[in-house]
Design an enzyme around this catalytic site. Structure first.
Site, PDB file in Angstrom:
ATOM      1  N   SER A  97     -40.705  53.857  -9.334  1.00 26.66           N
ATOM      2  CA  SER A  97     -39.966  53.658  -8.078  1.00 26.66           C
ATOM      3  C   SER A  97     -40.746  52.807  -7.086  1.00 26.66           C
ATOM      4  O   SER A  97     -40.179  51.917  -6.433  1.00 26.66           O
ATOM      5  CB  SER A  97     -39.630  55.023  -7.446  1.00 26.66           C
ATOM      6  OG  SER A  97     -38.650  55.696  -8.183  1.00 26.66           O
ATOM      7  N   ASN A 107     -33.107  57.779 -14.453  1.00 24.39           N
ATOM      8  CA  ASN A 107     -34.148  58.811 -14.428  1.00 24.39           C
ATOM      9  C   ASN A 107     -35.393  58.489 -13.613  1.00 24.39           C
ATOM     10  O   ASN A 107     -36.099  59.408 -13.204  1.00 24.39           O
ATOM     11  CB  ASN A 107     -34.588  59.125 -15.871  1.00 24.39           C
ATOM     12  CG  ASN A 107     -33.491  59.764 -16.683  1.00 24.39           C
ATOM     13  OD1 ASN A 107     -32.756  60.600 -16.184  1.00 24.39           O
ATOM     14  ND2 ASN A 107     -33.357  59.360 -17.928  1.00 24.39           N
ATOM     15  N   TYR A 108     -35.729  57.218 -13.401  1.00 31.24           N
ATOM     16  CA  TYR A 108     -37.037  56.896 -12.825  1.00 31.24           C
ATOM     17  C   TYR A 108     -36.984  56.141 -11.501  1.00 31.24           C
ATOM     18  O   TYR A 108     -37.965  56.128 -10.765  1.00 31.24           O
ATOM     19  CB  TYR A 108     -37.864  56.080 -13.833  1.00 31.24           C
ATOM     20  CG  TYR A 108     -38.252  56.872 -15.048  1.00 31.24           C
ATOM     21  CD1 TYR A 108     -39.281  57.800 -15.001  1.00 31.24           C
ATOM     22  CD2 TYR A 108     -37.562  56.728 -16.246  1.00 31.24           C
ATOM     23  CE1 TYR A 108     -39.627  58.552 -16.106  1.00 31.24           C
ATOM     24  CE2 TYR A 108     -37.901  57.478 -17.361  1.00 31.24           C
ATOM     25  CZ  TYR A 108     -38.928  58.391 -17.288  1.00 31.24           C
ATOM     26  OH  TYR A 108     -39.274  59.143 -18.387  1.00 31.24           O
ATOM     27  N   LEU A 109     -35.883  55.489 -11.190  1.00 35.14           N
ATOM     28  CA  LEU A 109     -35.789  54.733  -9.945  1.00 35.14           C
ATOM     29  C   LEU A 109     -35.020  55.545  -8.913  1.00 35.14           C
ATOM     30  O   LEU A 109     -33.861  55.902  -9.142  1.00 35.14           O
ATOM     31  CB  LEU A 109     -35.090  53.387 -10.181  1.00 35.14           C
ATOM     32  CG  LEU A 109     -35.750  52.462 -11.203  1.00 35.14           C
ATOM     33  CD1 LEU A 109     -34.951  51.168 -11.346  1.00 35.14           C
ATOM     34  CD2 LEU A 109     -37.190  52.155 -10.823  1.00 35.14           C
TER      35      LEU A 109
END
Length: 863
Positions: free
Chosen positions: A618, A821-823
């Site tokens: 992120s 899922n990650y940003l």
């Protein structure tokens, strides 16, 4: 330094500007972002020789080491007194200055209580129990979280809690760095809210849904207008009680097996075999795949045949045939029947397909929602997977094995105490019923292949899932306040005399800089995939003077290959870790995922290796977006800049995909469309010049379409002619159909012939104009109208070319995984508002429903 020196060069300091990310093992400076080499455009799996043997290469260097560099397990740990050493890649992208860190710390100590996005920790609650992670977003399978007895509550210091449990919900600490930002957001919220519920807009700006759709469409939208704004309500988010009441209808089981017609039989040694239903069903699973790559896989075939033989022992062929050799089995008659049935379904009329879908939707309707604390919420995966053959991912040793049919006796339901027990839609009784309001799943069972637990959860857009997502990203944001200290600590431990500490520090370095997953030990019956802590010596090769080559299969058997330049101390440590070990020995033999996460939790409450990965993804994404100056750019240029940043983060996280089989075909269609747009522009220019030759002197109209040769133009005009004639024939048929419905005499064939003759005359005129730079303008258009059309078409051509570039560059990277899922979705929402980009151009409807809490951030919000 050459381009092969990797991302960790001396110029990339931990606090320096112009940081780079590790992509394909190459350094990426600002210039390389704008023009990527051919090597970088290739899949990671193709940038290196084929994977034949992972035996480690002998290093061709001679280096002496001081005795001080050898860790002594019995020696006391050296105090971490050194400052942070230069560390590039994701570290440089995510480091904040010390002055900013102090400012944030002062800010976080102003108040004792934190509402942290409305997830405030209520006083005098029981300690947090284990929480079951949701299958779609977790890295590992999780056991059923059973309720734990209450423990005595004691005060713990923030940042130094010794307990570590990835499965526990992340409870916001008292010193929440995001508090001030949230208070400012809350101040901007409209005061008129009723019980945490509001009505959303009927449609977004630019949304054309509703046009010509009638009242039916509108009513359907109105039904979904009511949205529960859990992020504004005082939700129970203390990690213990998830709900007070819960009612649902269980799960839907697949329909029973329908036997094949009596004339459809497999063959064995050239003779037809009569199989009982149980054996025939399993044979059909394989028959449906004989034209796929699975049927060409030896492991897949072996596992299928072994399991099928077990079924045949219980349910032997009715005609007494003994099936003993796989090579003698012929499943082609069954495959042909399945293909015929598929073709029949495809040939159904639109009305018939609509009726079938309507019947299916009506049957499933009651399973799609549940009542959670009196609110209707959508259920996610409410369908039980049908029996079949396990496909697996990559080189899974169990691919081809038989997945059994799941029955009610296999399933445990979780419902409220006073809720009625649902009746299964197939004969049988539930395995058990429980009333555990500390977990969020509705049903669970264990599948027979890998003995992993399957769960039914609420849908992605539900309040429980939304709270989990928001807490996850808030925990990653909290790491901003601790990351400099954590990096300084593990940098000091890189020279520790205690081997376990030195190994742990080196593993943390790789997790931080290369965004590696922590990894877990795998059994012999699982795919040989590894993460950082489970790396073996064969996966890591040293190359003089300071390069490390990683080559292993990561999650989902996706190959990770990266050649990176590392710090001398890291290089030296890995050399020491590999000494006196075989290739299949563990590189970090004194570190486990559990011990690493326990240490990370002592550095920051709730910190795990996965939080580091989310944070780096992120923060890097936010930095890459902020680096772009998009003033005065077109919408497509903004979209390309966003997708490029997303792509770089996906490469950092090793989110690869194989090039789609239809990619080349799709790109060829786009190239033809691109040329077609240029052809249209050329004809408009020539029409303008035919009206007045003075326009030939204007630069923007003088530029010709040099890539359109005469052969292509001839072929393209023939295609256009065929399409126009086909269009005229369809229009004629439709008009006559309507006339006949109104009891009016249909038109004569001569009407159609006249229309076709006119089309042919038009294309004869186009043929005569080939090679000329002036032409007769079609219709009564003025020069102003033609110039306006040319300008619009020029912009459209430019935008379409950018789309082509974006499509081609993203063919090997899966952008969805990092986006889901990650940003942090608030990065995208804020960026869209800053640059006036419609959110639907970047987030599908599914993602907008999944992240409603993120859509309300303002332009000042930063990760």
């Amino acid at each position: 330094m050459s381009s092969e020196s990797g991302p960790l060069s001396e110029d990339d300091s931990m606090t320096g500007n112009g940081a780079r990310i590790a992509i394909n093992g190459h350094a990426n400076d600002p210039s390389s972002h704008s023009s990527m080499s051919e090597d970088e455009d290739m899949p990671l799996s193709q940038t290196v020789p084929p994977r034949r043997n992972l035996k480690r290469r002998k290093s061709n260097y001679v280096e002496s080491s001081d005795e001080d560099e050898i860790p002594l397990a019995s020696s006391p740990a050296k105090q971490s007194t050194s400052a942070a050493v230069p560390m590039p890649g994701a570290a440089a992208a995510t480091t904040i200055s010390s002055s900013k860190l102090l400012k944030l710390k002062r800010l976080s100590t102003k108040k004792e209580e934190s509402d942290d996005d409305c997830l405030k920790k209520p006083p005098k609650r029981k300690p947090a129990r284990k929480r079951v992670k949701k299958e779609e977003s977790s890295d590992e399978d999780v056991p059923i979280a059973a309720p734990k007895p209450s423990a005595r509550k004691r005060k713990v210091k923030p940042e130094s809690d010794a307990e570590s449990d990835e499965d526990k919900p992340i409870v916001t600490s008292k010193k929440a760095p995001a508090k001030k930002a949230k208070q400012e957001e809350d101040a901007k919220q409209p005061p008129s809210k009723l019980n945490g519920k509001v009505k959303t807009k009927e449609k977004n700006d630019g949304d054309e849904e509703g046009k010509g759709k009638g009242k039916k469409k509108k009513n359907k939208e109105e039904e979904q207008e009511e949205v529960y704004r859990w992020w504004d309500a005082d939700a129970n988010s203390d990690g213990t009680i998830k709900w007070q009441t819960l009612e649902h209808h269980g799960v839907i089981f697949p329909p029973p097996y329908e036997p094949l017609p009596s004339h459809v039989k497999m063959k064995y040694n050239g003779r037809e075999v009569s199989l009982p239903q149980e054996s025939e069903e399993v044979a059909g699973f394989y028959a449906a795949l004989i034209e796929s790559d699975h049927a060409k896989d030896a492991v897949f075939n072996k596992n299928f045949f072994n399991d099928w033989k077990d079924v045949l022992k219980k349910h032997p062929p009715l005609d007494g045939t003994k099936i003993a050799t796989f090579a003698k089995c012929d499943f082609r008659p069954m495959f042909d029947y399945f293909e015929t049935e598929k073709a029949k379904k495809k040939s159904l009329s639109a009305a018939e397909k609509k009726e079938l879908k309507k019947a299916k939707d009506e049957m499933e309707l009651k399973y799609t929602t549940c009542l959670l604390d009196g609110r209707k919420e959508k259920v996610g995966n409410f369908r039980v997977e049908p029996p079949g053959l396990f496909r697996g991912r990559g080189e899974h040793p169990k691919k081809g094995s038989l997945k059994f049919r799941v029955r009610p006796e296999d399933i445990t339901l979780n419902i409220g105490k006073d809720a009625p027990i649902p009746v299964p839609n197939m004969p049988g009784k539930w395995k058990s019923i429980q009333n555990d309001n500390t977990v969020t799943w509705l049903a669970t069972w264990t599948e027979n292949i890998n003995q992993s637990h399957k769960y039914v959860f609420l849908a992605a857009g539900s309040s429980l899932k939304g709270q989990s997502d928001m807490m996850k990203f808030e925990k990653a944001r909290e790491l901003k306040n601790h990351v400099d200290r954590i990096r300084a600590n593990y940098s000091g431990d890189l020279r520790s005399k205690v081997m376990a500490e030195r190994q742990r520090a080196t593993a943390m370095y790789f997790i931080d800089k290369l965004a590696l997953r922590a990894g877990n030990e795998k059994g012999e019956d699982e795919a040989d995939t590894v993460g950082c802590c489970s790396l073996r010596c064969e996966h890591v090769t040293l190359e003089h003077p300071n390069f490390i080559i990683f080559d292993f299969l990561g999650k989902d058997s996706i190959r990770y290959y990266n050649r990176v330049a590392v710090e001398p101390q890291i290089f030296k440590n890995v050399r020491i870790f590999k000494e006196n070990k075989e290739d299949d020995d563990s590189l970090f033999d004194r570190v486990t995922t559990a011990s690493l996460n326990k240490h990370l939790n002592s550095e920051m409450k709730g910190l795990t290796a996965k939080v580091f990965r989310t944070y780096n993804a992120s923060a890097t994404f936010q930095r890459l977006l902020d680096e772009n100056d998009l003033e005065g750019t077109t919408l497509q240029e903004k979209l390309n800049a966003y997708n490029k940043a997303n792509r770089l983060v996906a490469i950092l996280c090793n989110h690869q995909r194989s090039v789609p089989k239809t990619h080349d075909q799709s790109m060829e269609k786009m190239r033809q469309k691109y040329k077609g747009l240029k052809y249209d522009r050329m004809k408009l220019r020539h029409g303008l010049f035919g009206m007045d030759s003075k326009y030939k002197k204007i630069d923007k109209y003088r530029e010709d379409e040099s890539d359109l040769d005469e052969d292509w133009i001839v072929e393209y005009e023939e295609q256009l002619k065929s399409k126009e004639i086909e269009k005229a024939e369809k229009k004629f048929a439709k008009e006559n159909e309507k006339l006949m419905e109104d009891n009016i005499k249909p038109q004569l064939e001569s009407v159609l012939e006249t229309r076709i003759l006119q089309i042919e005359e038009d294309f004869k005129r186009l043929a005569k104009e080939r090679g000329k730079h002036a032409a007769a303008s079609k219709g009564n258009k003025t020069t102003e109208k033609i110039m306006e059309s040319i300008d619009k078409l020029t912009e459209r051509i430019k935008s379409f070319k950018l789309q082509m570039v974006d499509r081609d560059e993203g063919k090997e990277v899966a952008l969805g995984t990092s986006k889901i899922n990650y940003l942090d979705p608030r990065i995208t929402a804020s960026w869209c508002k800053i640059h006036d980009v419609p959110i639907e151009r970047l987030f599908s409807k599914t993602l907008q429903v999944k992240f409603p809490w993120a859509m309300e951030v303002d332009t000042e919000w930063k990760f």
